[in-house]
Design a protein around this motif. Structure first.
Motif, PDB file in Angstrom:
ATOM      1  N   TYR A 189      55.868  32.329  34.687  1.00  9.76           N
ATOM      2  CA  TYR A 189      55.095  33.237  33.831  1.00  9.76           C
ATOM      3  C   TYR A 189      55.935  34.431  33.392  1.00  9.76           C
ATOM      4  N   ASP A 237      33.394  31.925  23.934  1.00  8.71           N
ATOM      5  CA  ASP A 237      32.879  32.305  25.244  1.00  8.71           C
ATOM      6  C   ASP A 237      32.129  33.622  25.059  1.00  8.71           C
ATOM      7  N   PHE A 248      34.444  36.388  26.770  1.00  6.73           N
ATOM      8  CA  PHE A 248      35.857  36.569  26.447  1.00  6.73           C
ATOM      9  C   PHE A 248      36.242  36.124  25.030  1.00  6.73           C
ATOM     10  N   MET A 268      37.905  30.752  22.153  1.00 12.65           N
ATOM     11  CA  MET A 268      38.827  29.931  22.941  1.00 12.65           C
ATOM     12  C   MET A 268      39.294  28.804  22.026  1.00 12.65           C
ATOM     13  N   TYR A 309      42.562  27.748  25.510  1.00 17.28           N
ATOM     14  CA  TYR A 309      43.327  28.986  25.697  1.00 17.28           C
ATOM     15  C   TYR A 309      42.689  30.084  24.852  1.00 17.28           C
ATOM     16  N   PRO A 310      42.620  31.291  25.402  1.00 15.54           N
ATOM     17  CA  PRO A 310      41.959  32.357  24.643  1.00 15.54           C
ATOM     18  C   PRO A 310      42.770  32.801  23.431  1.00 15.54           C
ATOM     19  N   PRO A 368      34.126  42.689  30.112  1.00 10.15           N
ATOM     20  CA  PRO A 368      35.283  41.889  29.674  1.00 10.15           C
ATOM     21  C   PRO A 368      36.408  42.757  29.099  1.00 10.15           C
ATOM     22  N   PHE A 379      38.159  44.441  31.996  1.00 10.77           N
ATOM     23  CA  PHE A 379      38.818  43.386  32.771  1.00 10.77           C
ATOM     24  C   PHE A 379      40.131  43.001  32.087  1.00 10.77           C
ATOM     25  N   THR A 380      40.064  42.801  30.778  1.00 14.03           N
ATOM     26  CA  THR A 380      41.263  42.445  30.011  1.00 14.03           C
ATOM     27  C   THR A 380      42.316  43.551  30.110  1.00 14.03           C
ATOM     28  N   ARG A 433      45.984  43.034  31.841  1.00 18.85           N
ATOM     29  CA  ARG A 433      47.195  43.246  31.036  1.00 18.85           C
ATOM     30  C   ARG A 433      48.132  44.213  31.770  1.00 18.85           C
ATOM     31  N   SER A 476      31.686  30.555  30.812  1.00 15.70           N
ATOM     32  CA  SER A 476      32.225  29.222  31.019  1.00 15.70           C
ATOM     33  C   SER A 476      33.401  29.283  31.987  1.00 15.70           C
ATOM     34  N   LYS A 485      35.756  27.106  32.448  1.00 20.82           N
ATOM     35  CA  LYS A 485      37.012  26.681  31.817  1.00 20.82           C
ATOM     36  C   LYS A 485      37.631  27.836  31.038  1.00 20.82           C
ATOM     37  N   ALA A 486      36.771  28.658  30.439  1.00 19.75           N
ATOM     38  CA  ALA A 486      37.275  29.823  29.711  1.00 19.75           C
ATOM     39  C   ALA A 486      37.931  30.792  30.694  1.00 19.75           C
ATOM     40  N   PHE A 487      37.344  30.925  31.874  1.00 19.73           N
ATOM     41  CA  PHE A 487      37.924  31.818  32.877  1.00 19.73           C
ATOM     42  C   PHE A 487      39.288  31.297  33.333  1.00 19.73           C
ATOM     43  N   ALA A 505      41.291  29.566  31.516  1.00 22.81           N
ATOM     44  CA  ALA A 505      42.206  29.788  30.398  1.00 22.81           C
ATOM     45  C   ALA A 505      42.680  31.240  30.380  1.00 22.81           C
ATOM     46  N   LEU A 506      41.743  32.127  30.677  1.00 26.12           N
ATOM     47  CA  LEU A 506      42.064  33.557  30.736  1.00 26.12           C
ATOM     48  C   LEU A 506      43.121  33.831  31.815  1.00 26.12           C
ATOM     49  N   LYS A 540      45.384  31.843  32.847  1.00 26.97           N
ATOM     50  CA  LYS A 540      46.684  31.385  32.353  1.00 26.97           C
ATOM     51  C   LYS A 540      47.340  32.458  31.505  1.00 26.97           C
ATOM     52  N   LYS A 541      46.557  33.064  30.638  1.00 31.92           N
ATOM     53  CA  LYS A 541      47.117  34.039  29.705  1.00 31.92           C
ATOM     54  C   LYS A 541      47.681  35.255  30.439  1.00 31.92           C
ATOM     55  N   PHE A 542      46.980  35.694  31.481  1.00 31.05           N
ATOM     56  CA  PHE A 542      47.393  36.927  32.150  1.00 31.05           C
ATOM     57  C   PHE A 542      48.182  36.678  33.439  1.00 31.05           C
ATOM     58  N   GLY A 543      48.541  35.422  33.697  1.00 35.30           N
ATOM     59  CA  GLY A 543      49.364  35.127  34.862  1.00 35.30           C
ATOM     60  C   GLY A 543      48.641  35.336  36.176  1.00 35.30           C
ATOM     61  N   VAL A 575      46.738  34.066  39.473  1.00 40.89           N
ATOM     62  CA  VAL A 575      46.706  32.850  40.284  1.00 40.89           C
ATOM     63  C   VAL A 575      45.244  32.606  40.640  1.00 40.89           C
TER      64      VAL A 575
END
Lengths: 245, 448
Positions: free
Chosen positions: A7, A138, A141, A144, A163-164, B215, B218-219, B223, B257, B259-261, B263-264, B266-269, B271
């Protein structure tokens, strides 16, 4: 751990497009309207024309290149082939004229309440590897971006990447490579490598569109998108956008 | 909102101090263990003392203005108590009381939120169990903390107090903070993360999460954590419909969702882990490793062919890559290993080496120097048979020798948890080196 090691923030868009939903009434755009909406946003869409009169048909049958396709054009008919609203591989003026009449007749019989704008006529796209590009929203968020290989891969194996938005090209490529069926695109058993780069660029554009419309967009599906050999790009064969008004 | 007075208070008032068994008594007992007794005050209108410590009648009687108060009273008394505390200069509080949004009384939760805002008060809870700070040797926590405080660099934020308590029992987990955040009616999980990103005592942030309330915030914090390279590990329920339902009735959380979480994350690294054991192991590893491997490949070396086989399969199933050794490493291994060993990655080094610490260290170092390898995992299980002592000690010594050279990160895999013979386990020497990590137990150790 592997993901953490790999990452790097500089490869990521560290943003989301969190929506403030507007409007309550959901409206579906027809295929033509959806494509025109994307074209206005700068997305390349294949040539197409909606024919709604005999005079117009007389002109289009001379102008269109064959083989071509005729599809019923109505925001009320989202599953066009279910009502006999799609005719593919029309090789001549005669076949196109017959298809035009048949598509309209089928729609009138099977979906009499639908508001029909006419018949969408466009050149038949060469066959490529079928993929789906879509947008789900979503509630927390935002948009997506979804991509998956078409047909059984999506419907049976649920092989999709999510992916967002927004999306960088690197992130789009990562999504494509994460698909279990990625080999369909990267070439297997001598089949040619596909234009993954062009697919990633389309996904980035779709993500940008979703970000720009985050407060009104409900859902979007480009299904299928044909991915051609490397260097030959992609084409969307169908598109549906659902928005709120 | 500034959380400093809440999470690092110089002085504390316990309002409703009590000897009646429950969260109140446990909190009083926990606080009596703190080294800062002169700045901890018990308050009860009728009692002279609780557990032998003097009680004041009200917050206005205290000899100093306190930074933070713990409200041990039930729901109906919470707002007047907060008002009185604020009037006396206190602007941070922990509220344990339940019966708010989680049971459907959203109006009461809204009223509390507005009160906290009006009073400019940082309120932890409601429906929470408080926190533990080893940074400041403070335990304003509603369940008995019966282990010695083990200061460390892992911060846990949890929407469940019991999960905090469970993690406290894991003997190799060392914490800066354990925060039971409850409903997050006023201070959100997002705010705690924000505070801990800048806490120099915290190296890794672990979360048990039921839902995200803001949200946007959180974002923003994700970040900031990503850019600061402060790792965040999240166990979030709601993968299943049943899990979502539990989260909603437990802390009134709504989850979008799943799956959306994912995906999120993944974007922000982030784990994202699947269960409590993985949360523990991942936090532990990130807490102990001096640095992450530079490349995502590993080598595993065990003294048994069986353990080596399990490592190979479990690693492959998790998508880990065991690269082939370089020619130079192969040459070195052929020299160091007995002629009946067959060098490969993962490596069955054979049992011979386990009796010879220095030689074992040479093998580890040879593998660490291999440019294809990012991290080394060593299998070592401490079993309760005295006759194995001549194996355990040399191996421990060898690992420490190799680890101390800090060539690459190294972790120890313990294949079985053996606690039947605790006296033996205590007397044997597990490797102790700042750069040597102990993973326990068994298969999920390879799950990195």
């Amino acid at each position: 751990m592997k993901k953490l090691v790999e990452y790097h923030t500089e490869e990521r868009t560290l943003e989301l497009a969190i929506p403030q939903p507007k409007g309550s009434e959901k409206i579906a755009l027809s295929e033509y309207e959806s494509k025109m909406e994307l074209q206005r946003f700068g997305v390349r869409v294949p040539f197409s024309e909606v024919v709604s009169s005999e005079e117009q048909l007389d002109r289009v049958v001379k102008e269109v290149s064959y083989p071509c396709v005729a599809k019923i054009e109505s925001a009320d008919i989202l599953h066009k082939s279910d009502v006999g609203g799609v005719k593919l591989n029309l090789r001549s003026e005669t076949e196109l004229r017959a298809a035009y009449a048949e598509v309209l007749k089928n729609a009138e019989e099977k979906a009499p309440e639908a508001k029909v704008n006419g018949v969408l006529i466009q050149p038949m796209l060469p066959k490529g590897v079928e993929v789906i590009v879509g947008v789900n929203i979503d509630p927390q968020f935002g948009p997506m971006i979804l991509c998956g290989l078409g047909g059984v891969f999506v419907e049976v194996f649920k092989d999709v990447a999510l992916y967002p938005a927004p999306l960088s090209k690197g992130e789009a490529l990562e999504m494509i490579r994460s698909l279990k069926g990625f080999k369909m695109l990267s070439g297997y058993r001598g089949s040619a490598k596909c234009d993954i780069d062009a697919l990633a660029e389309l996904m980035v554009q779709i993500a940008d569109y979703a970000v720009a419309n985050k407060d009104t967009l409900c859902e979007m599906d480009l299904n299928p998108v044909f991915v051609y050999e490397e260097g030959k790009g992609v084409d969307m064969a169908d598109a549906v956008i659902i928005k709120r008004k | 909102m500034n959380l400093k007075k809440l999470l690092s208070p110089k002085s504390i008032a316990v309002i409703g101090a009590s000897e009646k068994p429950g969260f109140g008594l446990s909190t009083c007992k926990n606080l009596l263990r703190s080294s800062r007794q002169e700045h901890i005050y018990f308050i009860h209108p009728k009692r002279e003392a609780v557990l032998g410590k003097k009680c004041y009648k009200s917050i206005s009687e205290l000899p100093e203005q306190v930074d933070m108060c713990i409200v041990l009273l039930n729901k109906s008394l919470v707002i007047p108590t907060l008002e009185e505390a604020a009037a006396n200069g206190c602007h941070a509080a922990i509220v344990y009381a339940s019966g708010y949004g989680e049971t459907g009384d959203k109006a009461a939760e809204q009223e509390l939120r507005e009160t906290a805002k009006r009073l400019d008060m940082a309120v932890m809870g409601v429906n929470c169990a408080g926190y533990i700070s080893n940074n400041d040797d403070l335990f304003p926590f509603g369940m008995i903390v019966n282990r010695d405080a083990r200061p460390g660099n892992i911060a846990i934020i949890s929407q469940s107090g019991k999960i905090c308590l469970n993690m406290m029992q894991v003997d190799y987990m060392n914490f800066s903070y354990l925060i039971s955040a409850g409903n997050c009616s006023c201070i959100l999980i997002e705010d705690y993360i924000d505070y801990l990103i800048d806490d120099p005592g915290t190296k890794v942030i672990g979360l048990y999460l039921e839902g995200v309330k803001s949200p946007e915030k959180f974002t923003d914090v994700l970040r900031r954590a990503a850019l600061k390279r402060k790792p965040i590990v999240i166990l979030k329920v709601g993968r299943s419909a049943a899990g979502s339902r539990v989260a909603s009735s437990h802390t009134g959380s709504l989850s979008g969702s799943d799956k959306a979480f994912d995906a999120l994350c993944k974007k922000f690294g982030i784990v994202r882990v699947d269960d409590i054991e993985e949360l523990v192991q991942m936090c532990h590893m990130l807490s102990v490793l001096p640095e992450l491997p530079k490349i995502p490949t590993i080598s595993a070396m065990c003294l048994s062919g069986g353990e080596t086989g399990v490592c190979a399969d479990v690693g492959a199933a998790e998508g880990l890559e065991y690269p082939a050794f370089s020619d130079e490493t192969m040459k070195k291994l052929t020299e160091l290993l007995p002629d009946y060993a067959s060098p490969a990655n993962p490596l069955d080094m054979t049992a011979t080496l386990s009796h010879d610490g220095p030689k074992y260290a040479e093998v580890i170092k040879a593998i660490m120097r291999d440019p294809n390898v990012g991290m080394v995992l060593c299998g070592q299980t401490i079993l309760p048979h005295q006759n194995l002592t001549d194996v355990i000690y040399p191996m421990s010594d060898g690992m420490v020798m190799a680890a101390n050279e800090r060539i690459k990160p190294i972790a120890v895999m313990n294949f079985f948890n053996c606690d039947r013979d605790s006296a033996y386990a205590a007397s044997s020497k597990p490797p102790e080196s700042p750069s040597c990590l102990r993973l326990a137990p068994a298969s999920s150790s390879c799950d990195i």
